[in-house]
Design a protein around this motif. Structure first.
Motif: not given
Ligand SMILES: Cc1cc2nc3c(=O)[nH]c(=O)nc-3n(C[C@H](O)[C@H](O)[C@H](O)COP(=O)(O)OP(=O)(O)OC[C@H]3O[C@@H](n4cnc5c(N)ncnc54)[C@H](O)[C@@H]3O)c2cc1C
Lengths: 524, 210
Positions: B74-91
């Protein structure tokens, strides 16, 4: 040119574009043509039945398996994916692209010409080991056209956003550079170390390099193409694109250097007929059922007298006991596989960063570029998609596969949805070719950072642009030395020039030479 | 020896092909397009992978796993621009269906719990004191508490615990308006004053591995 750019202005601009370091690097590289003119001659001592576990089926692993099998070793290759080859991956009708979270199945027409090299695509003539195996394994090669002067350069900041031909760009740039250098000749700065005759030679070269007129000024050149005529009638020169306009784009670095051979680029490169994976399958088909697919390695234990490798297949864990192990699993994935490597080895493995790169391609309904006098080469655009490549093979055929994006460094496509990626390259491409969107069928994209079992385009050792630190050199030596004389790390990750097939193959040769030395000195 | 090589080479070329995957006669097997790709990042058997910054999944509570997958999706986690590992997991979670999440929770639930290797060293005695305020939700042995929505921390990769506490503190995680559970942790993470305090509490959690 409305107002002339002064030399100082020009040098400042050059500096801002990384020009100075580019010049320095160019200087340092003179006389340093990579020493690959001769492929290594592999002559392993024939060996009866020593067992070797080979992890992954990248080109380094296949080279290893091929050479060892020829010498009589008993090789087993474990591959996590359904296909061999890792980063040598060709997409054609029916290919599954297993980018995690973005699976695609390629639906292009089933035709041998309609393929796309999603990873490695170009073979330079100085990559002798790659060429050696192509010859040995009868992989048919053809010329790949890396630069076409009729391809385009487009940047919204330049020429009102209208694309200009590569030749317009480079002829004018050469002209202006020559004109400026000529002006400074004789002023004692540039030529203080030159004899009169050397100065004269230089002047003559500059004049023809830039196509300057009798007054040593650049006033346009027919090398940029004719404005009109040229065959039945006298050709007329086209309007000169102002230097200031040329300098509005930062694409110069790309446009002006694609023909430099030493870096592995060059105007003439090669590609296997039918796709880069023809090299992979030339090895893999000969190795046959020595390769186990969908068999991810889950543990690597180095013992006194060999290596034990656990892997999974059909939901069962299997154990492979071998005398030696060659491993091309990307280090950042190997970090997540339990092992008993020494701490400094693991430290080196964890240190390597993974680069980001992405490509995209589509099937073109017609070979629209040929109607624009383009038969290969690269168009440069200032957008995340960065490049357009036109297939140099099957000229005048019906359709063709266009590479519509290729870039590295930034995250861009890695974090974009499939729809956004496609929209990016379509909107960039239609500024160059008005009918681009209409010509595009069945686009595919591939972000290597998200490719299953790879998660990266190329290993990156050096953290600083200035080169390798002493610590990095040391870690590198650690990683390419075998653990206990039994476990060898191979692949371009175990080289100092990553992102080349040649490096990957040479890493295998390096490891094989070490193994051979050990086997030869073993008590019988 | 030369002769021997030619003979072997000939034998090899006769030994072709398993099933067609690239072109007629090429080796390889059919590709599957399922959602069980987690171990590529999370390590063999889900033991975690520092180089990818992906934490251990083996032994994770099913209810927590499910919530995180839903939050990522849902993009509740892993969408913050500085969350590099989170941005990898989110997609990776974006396209998962409900059925797929159920299947994954089931699948991962079958993996053997192996406590992660200890990689950091702090003052675990001071960490023990600090942990008392964490225990209320995460349990005295950091074993997790489903009723409060607080996951187990014991056995998790220590480097991952550190980034998460830092992420909560800086609002990189837990500041999305729909992240009600994360929001609690944003508040709690502030009780740890500095890097050393975080290191200490994580070192203490390391001593609680089952
Ligand atoms: C976009 C792009 C463009 C490129 N362009 C060129 C070019 O034009 N010319 C050129 O020479 N080079 C190019 N390269 C570089 C070239 O592709 C690589 O250097 C080379 O293919 C690397 O081979 P490798 O042996 O290191 O193995 P890799 O190809 O990295 O293979 C690693 C293997 O390990 C397998 N694996 C992963 N996990 C496991 C596991 N747990 N168990 C078993 N197996 C596992 C993978 O599936 C894969 O088969 C390019 C690369 C990319 C990505």
């Amino acid at each position: 040119m409305t107002t002339p750019v002064t030399r100082r202005e020009f040098l400042n601009l050059l500096g801002a574009y990384g020009g100075t370091s580019a010049v320095l690097q160019a200087g340092a590289a003179l006389g340093f043509m990579p020493n690959t003119s001769q492929a290594a001659d592999i002559s392993l001592m024939a060996n009866n039945g020593k067992k070797v576990a080979i992890l992954g089926t990248g080109i380094s692993a296949l080279t290893t398996a091929w050479e060892l099998t020829k010498a009589g070793y008993d090789c087993t290759l474990l591959e996590a994916s359904h296909r061999p080859g890792g980063r040598m991956f060709t997409v054609r009708s029916g290919t599954v692209i297993d980018e995690i979270g973005n699976y695609q199945r390629c639906e292009w027409d089933n035709d041998p010409h309609l393929y796309f090299n999603a990873g490695a695509a170009r073979i330079p003539s100085i990559h002798s080991s790659v060429l050696k195996y192509c010859k040995e394994l009868e992989v048919e090669l053809q010329v790949f056209v890396n630069e076409s002067k009729t391809a385009w350069v487009q940047d919204d900041a330049m020429n009102g956003g209208k694309p200009i031909r590569n030749t317009d760009y480079s002829s004018s740039m050469n002209g202006f550079i020559s004109e400026m250098l000529t002006k400074s000749l004789g002023k004692g700065q540039l030529d203080s170390d030159l004899t009169e005759s050397e100065s004269e030679t230089l002047l003559g070269m500059l004049r023809s390099f830039g196509d300057l007129n009798e007054d040593m000024l650049y006033k346009g050149s027919v090398r940029a193409g004719y404005g009109s005529g040229g065959f039945l009638d006298h050709g007329t020169k086209r309007d000169v694109v102002a230097l200031r306009d040329l300098l509005k784009t930062r694409l110069a670095g790309s446009v002006m250097v694609t023909t430099q051979e030493g870096t592995g680029s060059g105007p003439l490169l090669m590609q296997p007929v039918g796709g880069m994976d023809r090299i992979i399958y030339a090895f893999a088909n000969r190795l046959g059922d020595r390769i186990k697919f969908r068999a991810p390695v889950t543990e690597v234990m180095v013992k006194d007298d060999g290596v034990e490798v656990a892997y999974e297949q059909d939901g069962e864990t299997q154990l492979l006991k071998a005398d030696y192990c060659f491993n091309c699993i990307p280090s950042h994935l190997m970090s997540g596989i339990p092992n008993n490597f020494p701490d400094e080895y693991t430290e080196a493995m964890n240190y390597i960063r993974r680069g980001r790169a992405y490509k995209a391609a589509f099937q073109a309904k017609e070979r629209f570029w040929e109607k624009e006098n383009i038969y290969g080469g690269i168009t440069w655009v200032n957008a995340p998609s960065a490049q357009i490549w036109y297939p140099p093979h099957n000229i005048h055929g019906k359709k063709g596969i266009v590479l519509s994006a290729y870039n590295f460094g930034g995250a861009n496509y890695t974090e974009m949805s499939q729809e956004d990626r496609i929209e990016d390259f379509l909107s960039a491409g239609e500024k160059v070719h008005p009918n681009y969107r209409e010509m595009c069928e069945k686009p595919i994209t591939i972000a290597w950072h998200r490719m299953n079992h790879m998660l990266g385009c190329a290993p990156r050792w050096a953290r600083s642009r200035g080169g390798w630190s002493e610590k990095e050199e040391h870690m590198y030596e650690t990683l390419r030395a075998p653990v206990n004389g039994r476990h060898y790390m191979i692949g371009d990750q175990a080289t100092q020039h990553s992102a080349w097939m040649e490096s990957a193959i040479q890493s295998a040769h390096y490891a094989l030479a070490d193994l051979d030395q050990r086997v030869r000195t073993e008590p019988a | 020896m030369k002769k021997l090589i030619t003979v072997t080479a000939l034998m090899l070329s006769a030994l072709c092909s398993i099933s067609a995957s690239a072109a007629e006669g090429d080796v390889g097997v059919a590709a599957t397009m399922d959602d069980r790709y987690c171990t590529t990042c999370h390590g063999a058997d889900g033991v975690g992978n520092l180089a990818i910054e992906a934490p251990r999944l083996a032994g994770m509570e099913g209810w927590y796993l499910k919530r995180q997958l839903e939050n990522f999706r849902a993009g509740i986690r892993g969408t913050h621009a500085e969350d590099i590992p989170g941005l990898e997991m989110q997609p990776m979670a974006e396209k998962l269906s409900n059925e797929s999440i159920t299947d994954l929770v089931d699948w991962i639930g079958g993996w053997e719990y192996v406590p992660a290797a200890v990689t950091v060293e702090g003052n675990d005695r001071q960490g023990r004191t600090a942990f008392q305020s964490c225990a209320a939700c995460h349990g005295a042995n950091a074993e997790g508490n489903e009723a409060l929505g607080a996951p187990a921390l014991a056995g998790q990769n220590d480097w991952y615990l550190i980034t998460q506490i830092e992420n909560f503190r800086s609002g990189v995680r837990g500041s999305h308006q729909d992240d009600t559970f994360g929001a609690q942790m944003v508040t709690m993470s502030k009780t740890l004053r500095d890097e050393q305090a975080i290191l200490n509490v994580v070192s203490y959690i390391n001593t609680l591995q089952k």
